[in-house]
Enzyme design. Sequence first.
Site, PDB file in Angstrom:
ATOM      1  N   TYR A 294      63.029 -60.637  15.053  1.00 54.51           N
ATOM      2  CA  TYR A 294      62.263 -61.871  15.280  1.00 54.51           C
ATOM      3  C   TYR A 294      62.431 -62.362  16.726  1.00 54.51           C
ATOM      4  CZ  TYR A 294      60.338 -66.509  14.659  1.00 54.51           C
ATOM      5  OH  TYR A 294      59.572 -67.641  14.785  1.00 54.51           O
TER       6      TYR A 294
ATOM      7  N   PHE B 100      34.267 -63.997  32.031  1.00 59.65           N
ATOM      8  CA  PHE B 100      33.894 -63.365  30.767  1.00 59.65           C
ATOM      9  C   PHE B 100      33.613 -64.479  29.756  1.00 59.65           C
ATOM     10  CE2 PHE B 100      34.961 -61.435  26.637  1.00 59.65           C
ATOM     11  CZ  PHE B 100      33.924 -60.527  26.621  1.00 59.65           C
ATOM     12  N   ASP B 101      32.888 -64.161  28.669  1.00 60.65           N
ATOM     13  CA  ASP B 101      32.428 -65.246  27.780  1.00 60.65           C
ATOM     14  C   ASP B 101      33.565 -66.048  27.154  1.00 60.65           C
ATOM     15  OD1 ASP B 101      33.053 -63.121  26.123  1.00 60.65           O
ATOM     16  OD2 ASP B 101      31.359 -63.374  24.789  1.00 60.65           O
TER      17      ASP B 101
ATOM     18  N   ASP C 220      41.806 -61.870  35.926  1.00 62.80           N
ATOM     19  CA  ASP C 220      41.511 -61.514  34.543  1.00 62.80           C
ATOM     20  C   ASP C 220      41.447 -59.986  34.591  1.00 62.80           C
ATOM     21  OD1 ASP C 220      40.416 -60.782  32.155  1.00 62.80           O
ATOM     22  OD2 ASP C 220      38.786 -62.239  32.179  1.00 62.80           O
TER      23      ASP C 220
ATOM     24  N   ALA D 178      41.660 -57.278  32.569  1.00 61.77           N
ATOM     25  CA  ALA D 178      41.452 -56.416  31.399  1.00 61.77           C
ATOM     26  C   ALA D 178      41.206 -54.948  31.775  1.00 61.77           C
ATOM     27  CB  ALA D 178      40.290 -56.957  30.563  1.00 61.77           C
TER      28      ALA D 178
ATOM     29  N   LYS E 210      41.975 -53.276  26.384  1.00 69.55           N
ATOM     30  CA  LYS E 210      41.142 -52.450  27.267  1.00 69.55           C
ATOM     31  C   LYS E 210      42.067 -51.473  27.985  1.00 69.55           C
ATOM     32  CE  LYS E 210      38.468 -56.181  26.530  1.00 69.55           C
ATOM     33  NZ  LYS E 210      38.932 -57.342  25.749  1.00 69.55           N
TER      34      LYS E 210
ATOM     35  N   HIS F 209      26.747 -65.961  20.146  1.00 69.83           N
ATOM     36  CA  HIS F 209      26.314 -64.577  19.936  1.00 69.83           C
ATOM     37  C   HIS F 209      27.069 -63.906  18.802  1.00 69.83           C
ATOM     38  CE1 HIS F 209      29.463 -64.796  22.960  1.00 69.83           C
ATOM     39  NE2 HIS F 209      29.842 -63.562  22.646  1.00 69.83           N
TER      40      HIS F 209
HETATM   41  C1  LIG Z   1      37.048 -59.371  31.222  1.00 68.18           C
HETATM   42  C2  LIG Z   1      37.558 -59.832  29.894  1.00 68.18           C
HETATM   43  N1  LIG Z   1      38.404 -60.865  29.820  1.00 68.18           N
HETATM   44  C3  LIG Z   1      38.885 -61.306  28.653  1.00 68.18           C
HETATM   45  C4  LIG Z   1      38.510 -60.724  27.470  1.00 68.18           C
HETATM   46  C5  LIG Z   1      39.054 -61.275  26.176  1.00 68.18           C
HETATM   47  O1  LIG Z   1      40.001 -60.421  25.627  1.00 68.18           O
HETATM   48  P1  LIG Z   1      40.251 -60.286  24.059  1.00 68.18           P
HETATM   49  O2  LIG Z   1      39.051 -59.682  23.455  1.00 68.18           O
HETATM   50  O3  LIG Z   1      41.474 -59.437  23.964  1.00 68.18           O
HETATM   51  O4  LIG Z   1      40.508 -61.667  23.537  1.00 68.18           O
HETATM   52  C6  LIG Z   1      37.619 -59.669  27.485  1.00 68.18           C
HETATM   53  C7  LIG Z   1      37.207 -59.035  26.230  1.00 68.18           C
HETATM   54  O5  LIG Z   1      36.290 -58.265  26.139  1.00 68.18           O
HETATM   55  C8  LIG Z   1      37.131 -59.194  28.738  1.00 68.18           C
HETATM   56  O6  LIG Z   1      36.279 -58.173  28.830  1.00 68.18           O
END
Ligand SMILES: Cc1ncc(COP(=O)(O)O)c(C=O)c1O
Length: 495
Positions: free
Chosen positions: A74, A126-127, A217, A219, A260, A450
């Site tokens: 834990y 990103f969204d 960010d 990813a 990713k 979406h």
């Molecule tokens: C550039 C980027 N940032 C953040 C995220 C969010 O990550 P997660 O899907 O692990 O929450 C994504 C997801 O596709 C992404 O492409």
Amino acid sequence: MNRWTTLIEPFRIHSIEPIRTTTRQQREHSLEEAGFNLFGLRARDVLIDLLTDSGTGAMSTEQWAGVQRGDESYAGSESFYRFRDAVRELFPFEHVIPTHQGRAAEKIVFGILGGTGKVFPSNTHFDTTRAHVELTGAEAVDLLAPEGRDPGELHPFKGNIDLDALEALIARRGADRVPCVVMTVTNNSSGGQPVSMENLRGARAVCERQGIPLFLDAARFAENAWFIKQREPGYGDRSVSDIVREMAALADGMTMSAKKDGLANMGGWIACDDDALAERCRALLTLTEGLPTYGGLSGRDLEAVAQGLAEAVDEDYLRHRVQSTAHLGDALHTAGIPVFRPTGGHAVYIDARALLPHIPPLEYPGQALAVALYLEGGIRGVEIGTVMFGRRPDGSEVPAAMDLVRLAIPRRTYTRSHLDYVIEVACWVGGRAAELRGMRIVSEPPVLRHFGARFEPLPTDARSLTLPAACDARRLRRSPSETSAQSSVAANPSR
Ligand SMILES: Cc1ncc(COP(=O)(O)O)c(C=O)c1O
């Protein structure tokens, strides 16, 4: 240097997962049940799933071995320390805080830094990042460099931020209202295009002058570093890991989705050097994710990410990844389908607005095309356009900058022949673009619409009978047999 030019998968297959063929009639029924929203489909009804490259990759034997080693204590699990050290090997920040995925990291960081009156500039949010910024009452502003806005321009770094616009925005709004600048690498919502080191350095310089932290960010950090190695003068002889460390050194912190370039099915983290910010993040994390040594992940997930990070910077892996994505993009381009060029690292983006000029943005050409690819060939992509970005916080609806369909390639999952099948189906659909109809939203959730919106196709009208000028139908109709010897989808689209 290898004298052979055929691109082969740099792995052999160790275990397989069958995929299921359905009929066109079955897919029609599935679409109706899902409200014509591909997020609503059951995965078993999808033949080639290109919805996302997030968490959908195949793990290596070493990752599965790590899963067995996972320490599920834990607190203070050994797996956490392996994870932390693997992250620091590439991103040497003082604090590494695991989260269950990227958006959990965003919720914590932007929850702390955001608030009404604040503004977060980015190359493109990103969204989920945008949603978390806006949830706090702050404003998310995208400042994509001009070359990134033209889907056809062959610029090597179309993910860059517009540095002049960044400087101007900070001058206009005041540095004290800008808690950080967010650089998304690669730039997912703008075609998966990379950001150059020069541009990152420029963003760093602006931030330093204004006393504003720079956050990545990150990813798809490894794909971004690969593009820098391939395309940016002075980086050809540097290792990808070294380039990643240089990117990290320009930032003050990061949010990460390890689904990713962590090559894992789940995971993420926050990293930074700021002790006070890290302390606040850990406090919130403990409330929402769990203790700072597991942060919403099991020990086995931490192990998978730790090993995945080492594999993500392997250059054979990255060469295959980027070249196979380019194979799909180049074939569609050659067939006359308008795609975002040059092809990004993780996905091919079809310019649905150019392919379907008879469908206005507020009738969602991207959604219409994504639905057609599933209906005809069982391929699931995703709309990245007006459905995703069109609803403003004040409730109004405006066309997004672009209407794209993203075909995202899961890592180490599909082979070249799967991609050739996708090319064949996309060419068949592209050849009949004029027959596609727009869509209408029947219902939608209040945020990230979406994911949950339900649609219905609009009735055919006279406009849709005009063939789009951007697309040479004869060339497209011929291409299935050119791209594959077994042109069975063109002959029998019910597959
Ligand atoms: C550039 C980027 N940032 C953040 C995220 C969010 O990550 P997660 O899907 O692990 O929450 C994504 C997801 O596709 C992404 O492409």
